[in-house]
Scaffold this motif. Structure first.
Motif, PDB file in Angstrom:
ATOM      1  N   HIS A 140       0.832  -1.203   0.000  1.00 51.48           N
ATOM      2  CA  HIS A 140       0.000   0.000   0.000  1.00 51.48           C
ATOM      3  C   HIS A 140       0.869   1.256   0.000  1.00 51.48           C
ATOM      4  O   HIS A 140       0.537   2.249  -0.656  1.00 51.48           O
ATOM      5  N   ILE A 141       1.969   1.208   0.726  1.00 51.26           N
ATOM      6  CA  ILE A 141       2.876   2.366   0.776  1.00 51.26           C
ATOM      7  C   ILE A 141       3.461   2.650  -0.611  1.00 51.26           C
ATOM      8  O   ILE A 141       3.544   3.807  -1.049  1.00 51.26           O
ATOM      9  N   LYS A 142       3.854   1.584  -1.329  1.00 48.75           N
ATOM     10  CA  LYS A 142       4.379   1.754  -2.697  1.00 48.75           C
ATOM     11  C   LYS A 142       3.326   2.388  -3.607  1.00 48.75           C
ATOM     12  O   LYS A 142       3.642   3.292  -4.401  1.00 48.75           O
ATOM     13  N   ILE A 143       2.077   1.919  -3.499  1.00 40.08           N
ATOM     14  CA  ILE A 143       0.998   2.462  -4.341  1.00 40.08           C
ATOM     15  C   ILE A 143       0.744   3.933  -4.009  1.00 40.08           C
ATOM     16  O   ILE A 143       0.570   4.770  -4.906  1.00 40.08           O
ATOM     17  N   ARG A 165      -2.769   1.500 -14.977  1.00 38.93           N
ATOM     18  CA  ARG A 165      -1.657   0.947 -15.780  1.00 38.93           C
ATOM     19  C   ARG A 165      -0.300   1.318 -15.188  1.00 38.93           C
ATOM     20  O   ARG A 165       0.706   0.656 -15.478  1.00 38.93           O
ATOM     21  N   PHE A 166      -0.267   2.354 -14.362  1.00 42.23           N
ATOM     22  CA  PHE A 166       1.003   2.751 -13.740  1.00 42.23           C
ATOM     23  C   PHE A 166       1.240   2.063 -12.398  1.00 42.23           C
ATOM     24  O   PHE A 166       2.382   1.952 -11.948  1.00 42.23           O
ATOM     25  N   LEU A 167       0.156   1.622 -11.755  1.00 43.98           N
ATOM     26  CA  LEU A 167       0.268   1.055 -10.416  1.00 43.98           C
ATOM     27  C   LEU A 167       0.639  -0.420 -10.477  1.00 43.98           C
ATOM     28  O   LEU A 167       0.189  -1.144 -11.374  1.00 43.98           O
ATOM     29  N   PRO A 168       1.454  -0.906  -9.549  1.00 46.24           N
ATOM     30  CA  PRO A 168       1.852  -2.323  -9.555  1.00 46.24           C
ATOM     31  C   PRO A 168       0.700  -3.221  -9.108  1.00 46.24           C
ATOM     32  O   PRO A 168      -0.128  -2.835  -8.277  1.00 46.24           O
ATOM     33  N   GLN A 169       0.669  -4.416  -9.672  1.00 43.67           N
ATOM     34  CA  GLN A 169      -0.341  -5.417  -9.322  1.00 43.67           C
ATOM     35  C   GLN A 169       0.332  -6.506  -8.473  1.00 43.67           C
ATOM     36  O   GLN A 169       1.177  -7.249  -8.974  1.00 43.67           O
ATOM     37  N   PHE A 170      -0.037  -6.575  -7.216  1.00 42.54           N
ATOM     38  CA  PHE A 170       0.556  -7.551  -6.298  1.00 42.54           C
ATOM     39  C   PHE A 170      -0.348  -8.778  -6.220  1.00 42.54           C
ATOM     40  O   PHE A 170      -1.519  -8.670  -5.846  1.00 42.54           O
TER      41      PHE A 170
END
Length: 382
Positions: free
Chosen positions: A216-219, A239-244
């Protein structure tokens, strides 16, 4: 006349066209310079007459907060007095009460005072809790105790939220702009509405094991960087946010107990103390013999205990084995090599002398002939 009547009837049947925006006249508050989302500071002149009814709220606090509340209560009382709110600390019942007075002008300040005593009961420091009286500051108390049944799992996930040396919690406070305090089964947060919404989502996802707070901090960090670019204001940021993706961790299989075959008969009753004495014959002994037998058993146990204690005491006097250093091992190896080399040299020297003696054999000694008398024999003959 008939034609005129027909025309009037037809006009009545045909619906009249409605003009949109007929009543959309300019209003005095429809001005571009006015920010409708801005929270203006309350002016006492807006409500000069005050409130008609008395409103009050009370909340309980734990016993360990009693001493701190006694110390900081004068400061809390002074902060509430500025807004015309009366407060009471009841140490007998363990409760705090706030209520409106005749001097109260702001009708919403009583709700802020209620949030203040809630935060104080949840271990928020008084200087921080008093900030809730500002219009820009809001609070949210998140209950996390009933989200997880297993106590060990709950403590572990709560520690994920705090992080080592509270580093995770500090990062969340910076990114959300909220004050966050984890205490027992609740999490108290103070900040803006937007920050509180983000903080609640992070906390609930962590306790329910949906997503780790670090993800969550990375997002949140990426969203902060994307918000700086005005070109991306109207675009989707997915599209820019990472998918964990959640990894499947192998869980321990629960060992199921083998079911015993069903029998309608109850299990046999275990033998009582009297039954055991009857089997061993102890029941028929006299009291004197029973006492003697108990005394013997006691002496045997005592002797075993004494021997065990003596052995433990002697262990302290046993010298420990000295660890062999590397230099000692090397010196021992060197000594062995020297002795082996000396023995091999002696053996080779012996073989060499033997070979030399064989090579120097005189052939005349094996030929028959008068032997020369030795000097010793001549001396003896004289």
């Amino acid at each position: 006349m008939a034609d005129e009547e027909n025309l009037t009837v037809n006009e009545e049947l045909i619906p009249k066209p409605r003009h949109k925006g007929k009543h959309d006249k300019p209003k005095p508050w429809d001005d571009e310079s006015i920010d409708h989302w801005k929270i203006e500071k309350f002016d006492p002149s807006w409500n000069q007459s005050g409130l008609l009814e008395v409103s009050s709220f009370s909340t309980l606090f734990p016993q360990y907060r009693e001493k701190y509340l006694q110390e900081c209560w004068p400061n809390v009382k002074g902060a509430l007095k500025e807004h015309g709110i009366a407060c009471e600390l009841n140490l007998v019942e363990g409760s705090m009460t706030v209520s409106t007075t005749m001097k109260t002008r702001d009708p919403y300040i009583i709700v802020k005072a209620r949030d203040l005593i809630k935060l104080l009961s949840r271990s928020v420091p008084a200087p921080q809790a008093v900030k809730i009286l500002n219009d820009e500051m809001q609070c949210d108390i998140i209950k996390i105790g009933n989200m997880v049944r297993n106590k060990e799992r709950f403590v572990k996930r709560r520690q994920y939220l705090v992080g080592p040396n509270s580093s995770t919690l500090k990062a969340l406070e910076i990114l959300t702009g909220c004050y966050i305090l984890v205490q027992g089964n609740t999490v108290a947060a103070m900040g803006s509405f937007k920050g509180l919404k983000q903080a609640r989502r992070v906390i609930e996802d962590c306790i329910l094991n949906k997503m780790h707070p670090l993800h969550h901090i990375k997002i949140l960090m990426l969203k902060r960087e994307l918000a700086k670019n005005p070109a991306l204001a109207s675009e989707n940021w997915d599209r820019f946010l990472p998918q964990f993706k959640k990894k499947n961790v192998k869980q321990k299989k629960v060992q199921s107990k083998e079911k015993k075959p069903y029998t309608p008969f109850p299990p046999p009753q275990p033998p009582s103390k009297i039954d055991q004495q009857l089997e061993s014959g102890e029941y028929f002994l006299s009291d004197k013999k029973k006492m003697a037998k108990q005394w013997e058993e006691k002496q045997v146990k005592q002797a075993e205990k004494v021997a065990e204690n003596k052995k433990k005491r002697e262990e302290a006097f046993v010298p420990p084995e000295e660890p062999k250093t590397h230099n000692q091992d090397v010196s021992n190896v060197d000594k062995d090599d020297v002795t082996a080399m000396a023995s091999s040299l002696k053996r080779k020297a012996k073989e060499f002398r033997k070979q030399k003696s064989i090579d120097k054999i005189d052939a005349e000694e094996f030929i028959a002939g008068p032997s020369k008398p030795s000097k010793k024999k001549s001396k003896s003959s004289r």
